[in-house]
Design a protein around this motif. Sequence first.
Motif, PDB file in Angstrom:
ATOM      1  N   GLU A 184       0.851  -1.182   0.000  1.00 56.73           N
ATOM      2  CA  GLU A 184       0.000   0.000   0.000  1.00 56.73           C
ATOM      3  C   GLU A 184       0.889   1.234   0.000  1.00 56.73           C
ATOM      4  O   GLU A 184       1.953   1.232   0.615  1.00 56.73           O
ATOM      5  CB  GLU A 184      -0.876   0.051   1.257  1.00 56.73           C
ATOM      6  CG  GLU A 184      -1.870  -1.073   1.370  1.00 56.73           C
ATOM      7  CD  GLU A 184      -2.649  -1.019   2.678  1.00 56.73           C
ATOM      8  OE1 GLU A 184      -3.872  -1.153   2.621  1.00 56.73           O
ATOM      9  OE2 GLU A 184      -2.011  -0.837   3.746  1.00 56.73           O
TER      10      GLU A 184
ATOM     11  N   LEU B  88       0.432   5.628   0.260  1.00 51.78           N
ATOM     12  CA  LEU B  88      -0.443   6.794   0.383  1.00 51.78           C
ATOM     13  C   LEU B  88      -0.524   7.510  -0.965  1.00 51.78           C
ATOM     14  O   LEU B  88       0.501   7.674  -1.648  1.00 51.78           O
ATOM     15  CB  LEU B  88       0.093   7.744   1.455  1.00 51.78           C
ATOM     16  CG  LEU B  88      -0.103   7.253   2.889  1.00 51.78           C
ATOM     17  CD1 LEU B  88       0.859   7.925   3.841  1.00 51.78           C
ATOM     18  CD2 LEU B  88      -1.544   7.495   3.325  1.00 51.78           C
TER      19      LEU B  88
ATOM     20  N   THR C 267      -7.759   1.644  -5.151  1.00 55.09           N
ATOM     21  CA  THR C 267      -7.595   2.826  -4.305  1.00 55.09           C
ATOM     22  C   THR C 267      -8.717   2.797  -3.279  1.00 55.09           C
ATOM     23  O   THR C 267      -9.871   2.521  -3.624  1.00 55.09           O
ATOM     24  CB  THR C 267      -7.668   4.121  -5.142  1.00 55.09           C
ATOM     25  OG1 THR C 267      -6.626   4.086  -6.131  1.00 55.09           O
ATOM     26  CG2 THR C 267      -7.473   5.355  -4.267  1.00 55.09           C
TER      27      THR C 267
ATOM     28  N   THR D  29      -5.630   5.102   9.824  1.00 56.74           N
ATOM     29  CA  THR D  29      -4.213   5.084  10.186  1.00 56.74           C
ATOM     30  C   THR D  29      -4.105   5.675  11.598  1.00 56.74           C
ATOM     31  O   THR D  29      -5.100   6.185  12.127  1.00 56.74           O
ATOM     32  CB  THR D  29      -3.368   5.939   9.202  1.00 56.74           C
ATOM     33  OG1 THR D  29      -3.654   7.324   9.439  1.00 56.74           O
ATOM     34  CG2 THR D  29      -3.640   5.574   7.758  1.00 56.74           C
TER      35      THR D  29
ATOM     36  N   GLU E 177      -6.989   7.862   5.755  1.00 57.90           N
ATOM     37  CA  GLU E 177      -6.084   8.227   4.666  1.00 57.90           C
ATOM     38  C   GLU E 177      -6.476   7.420   3.435  1.00 57.90           C
ATOM     39  O   GLU E 177      -7.038   6.331   3.545  1.00 57.90           O
ATOM     40  CB  GLU E 177      -4.623   7.910   5.022  1.00 57.90           C
ATOM     41  CG  GLU E 177      -4.056   8.740   6.146  1.00 57.90           C
ATOM     42  CD  GLU E 177      -3.607  10.134   5.730  1.00 57.90           C
ATOM     43  OE1 GLU E 177      -3.667  10.459   4.520  1.00 57.90           O
ATOM     44  OE2 GLU E 177      -3.196  10.887   6.623  1.00 57.90           O
ATOM     45  N   THR E 178      -6.133   7.945   2.260  1.00 61.41           N
ATOM     46  CA  THR E 178      -6.409   7.254   1.007  1.00 61.41           C
ATOM     47  C   THR E 178      -5.128   6.591   0.517  1.00 61.41           C
ATOM     48  O   THR E 178      -4.071   7.224   0.475  1.00 61.41           O
ATOM     49  CB  THR E 178      -6.948   8.236  -0.055  1.00 61.41           C
ATOM     50  OG1 THR E 178      -8.080   8.915   0.493  1.00 61.41           O
ATOM     51  CG2 THR E 178      -7.367   7.505  -1.319  1.00 61.41           C
ATOM     52  N   PHE E 179      -5.254   5.316   0.139  1.00 55.97           N
ATOM     53  CA  PHE E 179      -4.125   4.499  -0.289  1.00 55.97           C
ATOM     54  C   PHE E 179      -4.367   3.920  -1.672  1.00 55.97           C
ATOM     55  O   PHE E 179      -5.512   3.651  -2.048  1.00 55.97           O
ATOM     56  CB  PHE E 179      -3.931   3.308   0.666  1.00 55.97           C
ATOM     57  CG  PHE E 179      -3.407   3.675   2.010  1.00 55.97           C
ATOM     58  CD1 PHE E 179      -2.051   3.577   2.286  1.00 55.97           C
ATOM     59  CD2 PHE E 179      -4.262   4.100   3.013  1.00 55.97           C
ATOM     60  CE1 PHE E 179      -1.566   3.894   3.542  1.00 55.97           C
ATOM     61  CE2 PHE E 179      -3.788   4.420   4.277  1.00 55.97           C
ATOM     62  CZ  PHE E 179      -2.430   4.322   4.534  1.00 55.97           C
ATOM     63  N   HIS E 180      -3.276   3.700  -2.384  1.00 49.82           N
ATOM     64  CA  HIS E 180      -3.289   2.856  -3.578  1.00 49.82           C
ATOM     65  C   HIS E 180      -2.769   1.489  -3.141  1.00 49.82           C
ATOM     66  O   HIS E 180      -1.811   1.415  -2.372  1.00 49.82           O
ATOM     67  CB  HIS E 180      -2.339   3.378  -4.666  1.00 49.82           C
ATOM     68  CG  HIS E 180      -2.732   4.679  -5.269  1.00 49.82           C
ATOM     69  ND1 HIS E 180      -3.981   4.943  -5.783  1.00 49.82           N
ATOM     70  CD2 HIS E 180      -2.011   5.807  -5.471  1.00 49.82           C
ATOM     71  CE1 HIS E 180      -4.016   6.163  -6.270  1.00 49.82           C
ATOM     72  NE2 HIS E 180      -2.837   6.714  -6.080  1.00 49.82           N
ATOM     73  N   CYS E 181      -3.398   0.431  -3.638  1.00 51.48           N
ATOM     74  CA  CYS E 181      -2.841  -0.902  -3.491  1.00 51.48           C
ATOM     75  C   CYS E 181      -2.132  -1.212  -4.802  1.00 51.48           C
ATOM     76  O   CYS E 181      -2.645  -0.913  -5.885  1.00 51.48           O
ATOM     77  CB  CYS E 181      -3.934  -1.929  -3.224  1.00 51.48           C
ATOM     78  SG  CYS E 181      -3.268  -3.593  -2.975  1.00 51.48           S
TER      79      CYS E 181
END
Length: 167
Positions: free
Chosen positions: A119, A121, A141, A146, A151-155
């Motif tokens: 992952e 951010l 996404t 956290t 928070e926004t994450f990309h995998c």
Amino acid sequence: MENSWGLRIVPLTEEHCKEICSWTYPVPYHIYNWPSWEKMVADQEEFADETLREQQYRAVVDADGEMVGFAQYFPMTGVTRLGLGMRPDLCGQGLGVEFVRTIAAEAKQKAPSNEIDLEVLVWNIRAFRVYQKAGFVHTDTYERMTPTGMETFHCMVWKRLMDKGRS
């Protein structure tokens, strides 16, 4: 895995842990700073927990045995999720792709049938680009909690070890 930097994956020692806790990343990367080693031990947090450290954490060292970063291999069903950190003074110097490839290759060797993912951010464009160059592709996404809030994450999933010189 051979690499030009001579990187190797080795057990993460208590001395390595103390060093990681002393690293200071600049803003906006300061969110990756760890608490003091004393606080980590008192709370038995992450790699301060000896069992967790032995099961999931490793140091990444160069040809001289100097720690350049760490990796966490978090096991999930059919997936090995990577966590990683490079020593702050080495960040942004073009060393990240080899660092990430070394960690991903070790994960694949440890659990060949597992998918390898991580992952990142969404604002961390520098890391996202390194992961892409290392062979990861963006698959999803999402938001998740956290220690500092949502928070926004990309995998990203590791698709292959790309040949050097190819992007």
